[in-house]
Scaffold this active site. Structure first.
Site, PDB file in Angstrom:
ATOM      1  CB  SER A 212       4.763  -1.435  12.134  1.00 13.72           C
ATOM      2  OG  SER A 212       4.336  -0.097  12.335  1.00 13.72           O
TER       3      SER A 212
ATOM      4  CD  GLU B 111      -3.673  -2.399   7.166  1.00 14.46           C
ATOM      5  OE1 GLU B 111      -2.551  -2.656   6.748  1.00 14.46           O
ATOM      6  OE2 GLU B 111      -4.281  -1.363   6.864  1.00 14.46           O
TER       7      GLU B 111
ATOM      8  CG  ASN C  30      -1.719   1.227   1.404  1.00 17.44           C
ATOM      9  OD1 ASN C  30      -1.791   2.045   0.474  1.00 17.44           O
ATOM     10  ND2 ASN C  30      -2.340   1.409   2.568  1.00 17.44           N
ATOM     11  CD1 TRP C  31       3.966   1.111  -2.428  1.00 21.26           C
ATOM     12  CD2 TRP C  31       3.892   1.879  -4.528  1.00 21.26           C
ATOM     13  NE1 TRP C  31       4.812   0.343  -3.181  1.00 21.26           N
ATOM     14  CE2 TRP C  31       4.788   0.781  -4.478  1.00 21.26           C
ATOM     15  CE3 TRP C  31       3.682   2.515  -5.749  1.00 21.26           C
ATOM     16  CZ2 TRP C  31       5.478   0.329  -5.607  1.00 21.26           C
ATOM     17  CZ3 TRP C  31       4.361   2.052  -6.874  1.00 21.26           C
ATOM     18  CH2 TRP C  31       5.250   0.975  -6.801  1.00 21.26           C
ATOM     19  CE  LYS C  32      -0.231   3.459   4.578  1.00 21.41           C
ATOM     20  NZ  LYS C  32      -0.258   3.613   6.010  1.00 21.41           N
TER      21      LYS C  32
ATOM     22  CG  HIS D  64      -5.993   1.881   4.714  1.00 22.02           C
ATOM     23  ND1 HIS D  64      -5.623   2.910   5.552  1.00 22.02           N
ATOM     24  CD2 HIS D  64      -4.969   0.990   4.711  1.00 22.02           C
ATOM     25  CE1 HIS D  64      -4.407   2.648   6.032  1.00 22.02           C
ATOM     26  NE2 HIS D  64      -4.002   1.491   5.542  1.00 22.02           N
TER      27      HIS D  64
ATOM     28  N   GLY E 168       2.027   2.519  10.762  1.00 21.85           N
ATOM     29  CA  GLY E 168       2.983   3.621  10.628  1.00 21.85           C
ATOM     30  C   GLY E 168       3.610   4.050  11.940  1.00 21.85           C
TER      31      GLY E 168
ATOM     32  CD  GLU F  93      -3.199   5.645   6.349  1.00 20.06           C
ATOM     33  OE1 GLU F  93      -3.098   5.621   5.103  1.00 20.06           O
ATOM     34  OE2 GLU F  93      -2.306   5.217   7.120  1.00 20.06           O
TER      35      GLU F  93
ATOM     36  N   GLY G 123       2.712  -1.032   4.347  1.00 17.09           N
ATOM     37  CA  GLY G 123       2.766   0.382   3.969  1.00 17.09           C
ATOM     38  C   GLY G 123       4.204   0.831   3.786  1.00 17.09           C
ATOM     39  N   GLY G 124       4.744   1.477   4.806  1.00 18.01           N
ATOM     40  CA  GLY G 124       6.065   2.110   4.720  1.00 18.01           C
ATOM     41  C   GLY G 124       7.147   1.223   4.121  1.00 18.01           C
TER      42      GLY G 124
HETATM   43  P1  PGA Z   1       2.542   0.472   7.700  1.00 16.84           P
HETATM   44  O1  PGA Z   1       1.120   0.680   6.973  1.00 16.84           O
HETATM   45  O2  PGA Z   1       3.123  -0.822   7.171  1.00 16.84           O
HETATM   46  O3  PGA Z   1       3.351   1.679   7.292  1.00 16.84           O
HETATM   47  O4  PGA Z   1       2.282   0.423   9.161  1.00 16.84           O
HETATM   48  C1  PGA Z   1       0.258  -0.406   6.760  1.00 16.84           C
HETATM   49  C2  PGA Z   1      -1.013   0.076   6.099  1.00 16.84           C
HETATM   50  O5  PGA Z   1      -1.475   1.183   6.412  1.00 16.84           O
HETATM   51  O6  PGA Z   1      -1.602  -0.623   5.269  1.00 16.84           O
END
Ligand code: PGA
Length: 252
Positions: free
Chosen positions: A213, A167, A9-11, A95, A173, A97, A234-235
């Protein structure tokens, strides 16, 4: 029986040029990887370049969100028909967010899920509790609500492609990760809810990913438990080497 799935997930990161630099470096690293289904979810403006770069490979491309309607006066939105037309195969739904900053609810998750299934997009439905909810002992209540409302009215026969991502919001994050035991317990609970809302057979075949994470050094401990079928990253998915390491660690 459940093929592991690791999704990036590159956001709101990476221009098309940066996305191309990623796929140039990443695809050779996973060329021999057959065990795991790999999905990249770039921003809308990088869907085209990543689709072109991954054509003929086993790497799939998904969107980070979509509208549930086929078309209409919804400025800024993207429809499932548009995703189908360019060859995207997966879509993230709900998600945290999107829920936090864009007012998505379990009801809109439900509409999007029905639409994704109707358009043959593999839906990755995201659920998870906030820190305060976990600390006050309400994790299972929250997960039950998200699954019950999110999946309501879905025909089990049409839900064979369903993927759920657990999640915990406090782990996204933040560098905090659920322990493998916390994750496995939550996944087991989610699977039981899917059995109730859809059917035991669908629950048994639904892949449940862990997200929050995930890094190269914790991926192996989180991937291989009974109820964990992969990861939503994500990150650590922004860097081709680290994302490839996560895939390798999860595919032993
Ligand atoms: P993260 O994000 O790996 O940076 O914690 C995961 C996500 O939001 O899907």
């Amino acid at each position: 029986m459940r093929k592991p799935l690791i999704a990036a997930n590159w956001k709101m990161y990476k221009t098309p040029a940066e996305s191309t630099a990623f796929t140039d470096a990443f695809l050779p690293l996973v060329a021999s990887q057959k065990k795991t289904e790999i999905v990249l979810c770039p921003s809308m403006t990088s869907l085209a370049v990543t689709l072109a770069a991954t054509k003929g490979t086993d790497v799939h491309i998904g969107a980070q969100t979509m509208h549930w309607l086929d078309n209409g006066a919804y400025t800024g939105e993207t429809s499932p028909i548009m995703l189908n037309a360019i060859g995207a195969t997966h879509v993230l739904i709900g998600h945290s967010e999107r829920r936090q900053y864009f007012n998505e609810t379990d009801e809109t998750v439900n509409l999007k899920l029905k639409s994704a299934l109707a358009h043959n997009l593999v839906p990755i439905v995201c659920v998870g509790e906030h820190k305060a909810e976990r600390e006050s002992g309400h994790t299972n209540d929250v997960l039950k609500q998200q699954i019950t409302v999110g999946l309501q009215g879905i025909d089990p026969a049409a839900a064979t492609s369903l993927v759920v991502a657990y999640e915990p919001v406090w782990a996204i994050g933040t560098g905090l990760t659920a322990t493998p035991q916390i994750a496995d317990d939550a996944h087991k609970f989610i699977r039981a809810q899917i059995a109730e809302v859809l059917s035991p057979a669908i629950a048994a075949s639904t892949r449940i990913l862990y997200g929050g994470s995930v890094k190269p050094d914790n991926a192996a401990s989180l991937c291989c438990l009974e109820n964990i079928d992969g990861a939503l990253v994500g990150g650590a998915s922004l860097d081709p080497t680290s994302f490839a390491q996560i895939i390798a660690a999860s595919s032993i």
